[in-house]
Design a protein around this motif. Structure first.
Motif, PDB file in Angstrom:
ATOM      1  N   GLU A   1       0.843  -1.192   0.000  1.00  0.00           N
ATOM      2  CA  GLU A   1       0.000   0.000   0.000  1.00  0.00           C
ATOM      3  C   GLU A   1       0.881   1.245   0.000  1.00  0.00           C
ATOM      4  O   GLU A   1       1.824   1.351   0.798  1.00  0.00           O
ATOM      5  N   LEU A   2       0.572   2.188  -0.889  1.00  0.00           N
ATOM      6  CA  LEU A   2       1.294   3.452  -0.959  1.00  0.00           C
ATOM      7  C   LEU A   2       0.406   4.585  -0.461  1.00  0.00           C
ATOM      8  O   LEU A   2      -0.821   4.489  -0.515  1.00  0.00           O
ATOM      9  N   ASP A   3       1.038   5.671  -0.020  1.00  0.00           N
ATOM     10  CA  ASP A   3       0.246   6.784   0.497  1.00  0.00           C
ATOM     11  C   ASP A   3      -0.387   7.634  -0.602  1.00  0.00           C
ATOM     12  O   ASP A   3      -1.064   8.624  -0.313  1.00  0.00           O
ATOM     13  N   ASN A   4      -0.192   7.238  -1.864  1.00  0.00           N
ATOM     14  CA  ASN A   4      -0.868   7.933  -2.972  1.00  0.00           C
ATOM     15  C   ASN A   4      -2.207   7.279  -3.321  1.00  0.00           C
ATOM     16  O   ASN A   4      -2.839   7.633  -4.324  1.00  0.00           O
ATOM     17  N   GLY A   5      -2.625   6.305  -2.501  1.00  0.00           N
ATOM     18  CA  GLY A   5      -3.910   5.648  -2.725  1.00  0.00           C
ATOM     19  C   GLY A   5      -3.830   4.362  -3.521  1.00  0.00           C
ATOM     20  O   GLY A   5      -4.828   3.651  -3.668  1.00  0.00           O
ATOM     21  N   ILE A   6      -2.664   4.016  -4.037  1.00  0.00           N
ATOM     22  CA  ILE A   6      -2.490   2.788  -4.819  1.00  0.00           C
ATOM     23  C   ILE A   6      -2.151   1.628  -3.879  1.00  0.00           C
ATOM     24  O   ILE A   6      -1.328   1.753  -2.976  1.00  0.00           O
ATOM     25  N   SER A   7      -2.807   0.489  -4.103  1.00  0.00           N
ATOM     26  CA  SER A   7      -2.507  -0.718  -3.332  1.00  0.00           C
ATOM     27  C   SER A   7      -2.671  -1.929  -4.238  1.00  0.00           C
ATOM     28  O   SER A   7      -3.367  -1.866  -5.248  1.00  0.00           O
ATOM     29  N   TRP A   8      -2.013  -3.003  -3.879  1.00  0.00           N
ATOM     30  CA  TRP A   8      -2.118  -4.211  -4.696  1.00  0.00           C
ATOM     31  C   TRP A   8      -1.722  -5.448  -3.891  1.00  0.00           C
ATOM     32  O   TRP A   8      -1.108  -5.362  -2.826  1.00  0.00           O
ATOM     33  N   PHE A   9      -2.082  -6.607  -4.446  1.00  0.00           N
ATOM     34  CA  PHE A   9      -1.677  -7.910  -3.903  1.00  0.00           C
ATOM     35  C   PHE A   9      -0.697  -8.563  -4.872  1.00  0.00           C
ATOM     36  O   PHE A   9      -0.714  -8.309  -6.072  1.00  0.00           O
ATOM     37  N   GLY A  10       0.114  -9.440  -4.316  1.00  0.00           N
ATOM     38  CA  GLY A  10       1.020 -10.240  -5.129  1.00  0.00           C
ATOM     39  C   GLY A  10       1.268 -11.565  -4.435  1.00  0.00           C
ATOM     40  O   GLY A  10       0.894 -11.756  -3.273  1.00  0.00           O
ATOM     41  N   GLY A  11       1.901 -12.478  -5.155  1.00  0.00           N
ATOM     42  CA  GLY A  11       2.242 -13.753  -4.524  1.00  0.00           C
ATOM     43  C   GLY A  11       2.351 -14.889  -5.515  1.00  0.00           C
ATOM     44  O   GLY A  11       2.557 -14.682  -6.716  1.00  0.00           O
ATOM     45  N   GLY A  12       2.186 -16.111  -4.991  1.00  0.00           N
ATOM     46  CA  GLY A  12       2.257 -17.288  -5.836  1.00  0.00           C
ATOM     47  C   GLY A  12       2.866 -18.473  -5.116  1.00  0.00           C
ATOM     48  O   GLY A  12       3.324 -18.376  -3.974  1.00  0.00           O
ATOM     49  N   ILE A  13       2.835 -19.590  -5.792  1.00  0.00           N
ATOM     50  CA  ILE A  13       3.468 -20.828  -5.323  1.00  0.00           C
ATOM     51  C   ILE A  13       4.207 -21.432  -6.511  1.00  0.00           C
ATOM     52  O   ILE A  13       3.692 -21.451  -7.633  1.00  0.00           O
ATOM     53  N   ASP A  14       5.424 -21.920  -6.262  1.00  0.00           N
ATOM     54  CA  ASP A  14       6.104 -22.680  -7.321  1.00  0.00           C
ATOM     55  C   ASP A  14       6.794 -23.893  -6.715  1.00  0.00           C
ATOM     56  O   ASP A  14       7.128 -23.910  -5.529  1.00  0.00           O
ATOM     57  N   LEU A  15       6.968 -24.910  -7.553  1.00  0.00           N
ATOM     58  CA  LEU A  15       7.506 -26.200  -7.131  1.00  0.00           C
ATOM     59  C   LEU A  15       8.818 -26.466  -7.868  1.00  0.00           C
ATOM     60  O   LEU A  15       8.888 -26.308  -9.086  1.00  0.00           O
ATOM     61  N   THR A  16       9.835 -26.892  -7.119  1.00  0.00           N
ATOM     62  CA  THR A  16      11.147 -27.163  -7.702  1.00  0.00           C
ATOM     63  C   THR A  16      11.575 -28.593  -7.378  1.00  0.00           C
ATOM     64  O   THR A  16      12.272 -28.842  -6.388  1.00  0.00           O
ATOM     65  N   PRO A  17      11.150 -29.566  -8.178  1.00  0.00           N
ATOM     66  CA  PRO A  17      11.587 -30.945  -7.944  1.00  0.00           C
ATOM     67  C   PRO A  17      13.067 -31.115  -8.301  1.00  0.00           C
ATOM     68  O   PRO A  17      13.553 -30.521  -9.268  1.00  0.00           O
ATOM     69  N   HIS A  18      13.755 -31.935  -7.539  1.00  0.00           N
ATOM     70  CA  HIS A  18      15.121 -32.300  -7.922  1.00  0.00           C
ATOM     71  C   HIS A  18      15.065 -33.260  -9.113  1.00  0.00           C
ATOM     72  O   HIS A  18      15.881 -33.169 -10.036  1.00  0.00           O
ATOM     73  N   TYR A  19      14.093 -34.175  -9.058  1.00  0.00           N
ATOM     74  CA  TYR A  19      13.755 -35.045 -10.182  1.00  0.00           C
ATOM     75  C   TYR A  19      12.297 -34.777 -10.530  1.00  0.00           C
ATOM     76  O   TYR A  19      11.417 -34.936  -9.685  1.00  0.00           O
ATOM     77  N   ILE A  20      12.043 -34.394 -11.761  1.00  0.00           N
ATOM     78  CA  ILE A  20      10.670 -34.078 -12.151  1.00  0.00           C
ATOM     79  C   ILE A  20       9.872 -35.360 -12.370  1.00  0.00           C
ATOM     80  O   ILE A  20      10.254 -36.215 -13.170  1.00  0.00           O
ATOM     81  N   ILE A  21       8.779 -35.475 -11.634  1.00  0.00           N
ATOM     82  CA  ILE A  21       7.828 -36.580 -11.789  1.00  0.00           C
ATOM     83  C   ILE A  21       6.576 -35.973 -12.418  1.00  0.00           C
ATOM     84  O   ILE A  21       5.908 -35.130 -11.809  1.00  0.00           O
ATOM     85  N   LYS A  22       6.275 -36.358 -13.627  1.00  0.00           N
ATOM     86  CA  LYS A  22       5.207 -35.697 -14.376  1.00  0.00           C
ATOM     87  C   LYS A  22       3.857 -35.771 -13.669  1.00  0.00           C
ATOM     88  O   LYS A  22       3.094 -34.807 -13.674  1.00  0.00           O
TER      89      LYS A  22
END
Length: 299
Positions: A110-131
């Motif tokens: 949130e900024l004091d100029n009235g602008i606000s937003w959300f962000g984020g996410g999830i990611d997965l990092t396999p050492h061996y990819i299993i489809k």
């Protein structure tokens, strides 16, 4: 009223809920909660080490505010005098190479100029990819996205492909997931709906990992597999220190350095000109570290 104080309370509760689920999933140890306070704000670093399945984990909450500096303006591209930021971020590094690394972040700015937003996410990092695992993981994310807005998954999945990418290696960090930033309330999505989406995503995170621990946490690990795990962790370090915007913002804003760098694995390695043997599982994983894979329909 939905404001930064209310959102902060929701994120604090989310951190506690995540830790409870992961405590149960590991079964050996539990998170140690370390509160911190600085001039710019406060937070709680939740840390787990040397568990049965989890070698090192962090689930961090923070709320910080203060003058909006030139460095922040360069990173965010907005003009303001002051800012407030709150959120939860987490990283889990497993003991067993067959269990992937996973990362989650949800945040509100949130900024004091009235602008606000959300962000984020999830990611997965396999050492061996299993489809099959990658497919199931993306299916879970799509369900949460579809609950809030029909095109969120189709919009946020390519965003993750582009964000979790090491250009100097020309490879993705793993099998991606979803990533979003600067999602602002508007006539289609209220601030409450965006907050609910962030909380739903955060609640999904430990459930996903609990399932993956059950699938793979007790599998035997060879010396060669452990060596590959350390090399893949090295790639993780490269991304976090060179490209991750959250790490950069945390450091330039004067945040808690120990909490920011909790995302680093306990051990990692770099081998000069390491090339997997053609036809090996390592080589097959390497081939799948690329953008624009339709994981939901891959199997």
């Amino acid at each position: 009223m939905i404001n930064s104080d209310y959102i902060t309370e929701q994120f604090e509760q989310l951190q506690q809920n995540i830790c409870k689920v992961l405590d149960k999933a590991d079964g050996k140890t539990s998170f140690k909660m370390n509160p911190w306070q600085k001039d710019i704000g406060r937070g709680v670093s939740g840390v787990m080490q040397d568990g049965k399945y989890i070698e090192k984990a962090a689930v961090n909450f923070s709320k910080v505010s203060g003058p909006y500096t030139k460095q922040m303006a360069q990173l965010l591209g907005e003009d303001a005098n002051n800012y407030t930021a709150t959120g939860v971020s987490s990283i889990l590094h497993p003991i067993n190479v067959h269990v992937p690394i996973i990362h989650m972040n949800v945040r509100y700015f949130e900024l004091d100029n009235g602008i606000s937003w959300f962000g984020g996410g999830i990611d997965l990092t396999p050492h061996y990819i299993i489809k099959e695992d990658a497919q199931w993981f993306h299916q879970q994310l799509k369900k949460v996205c579809d609950k809030t807005y029909p095109n969120f998954y189709e919009r946020f999945k390519p965003w993750a492909d582009d964000y979790f990418f090491l250009p100097h290696r020309n490879e993705t960090r793993g099998v991606g997931g979803i990533f979003y930033d600067r999602i602002k309330p508007d006539e289609k999505l209220s601030i409450q709906q965006l907050l609910n989406f962030s909380i739903d995503l955060g609640e999904l995170y430990p459930k996903i990992y609990s399932e993956l621990i059950q699938r793979h946490g007790d599998k035997p690990v060879s010396e060669e597999e452990r060596k590959w795990q350390l090399l893949r962790r090295g790639r993780y370090v490269e991304f976090n220190l060179v490209h991750d915007r959250g790490t950069k913002f945390g450091l330039v804003s004067g945040g808690n350095t120990e909490s920011i760098l909790l995302s680093m694995p306990p051990d990692a390695s770099w081998e000069y000109m390491q090339t997997p043997i053609e036809g090996s599982r390592e080589a097959e994983t390497q081939k799948l570290l690329k953008k624009e894979i339709d994981w939901i329909n891959i199997v």
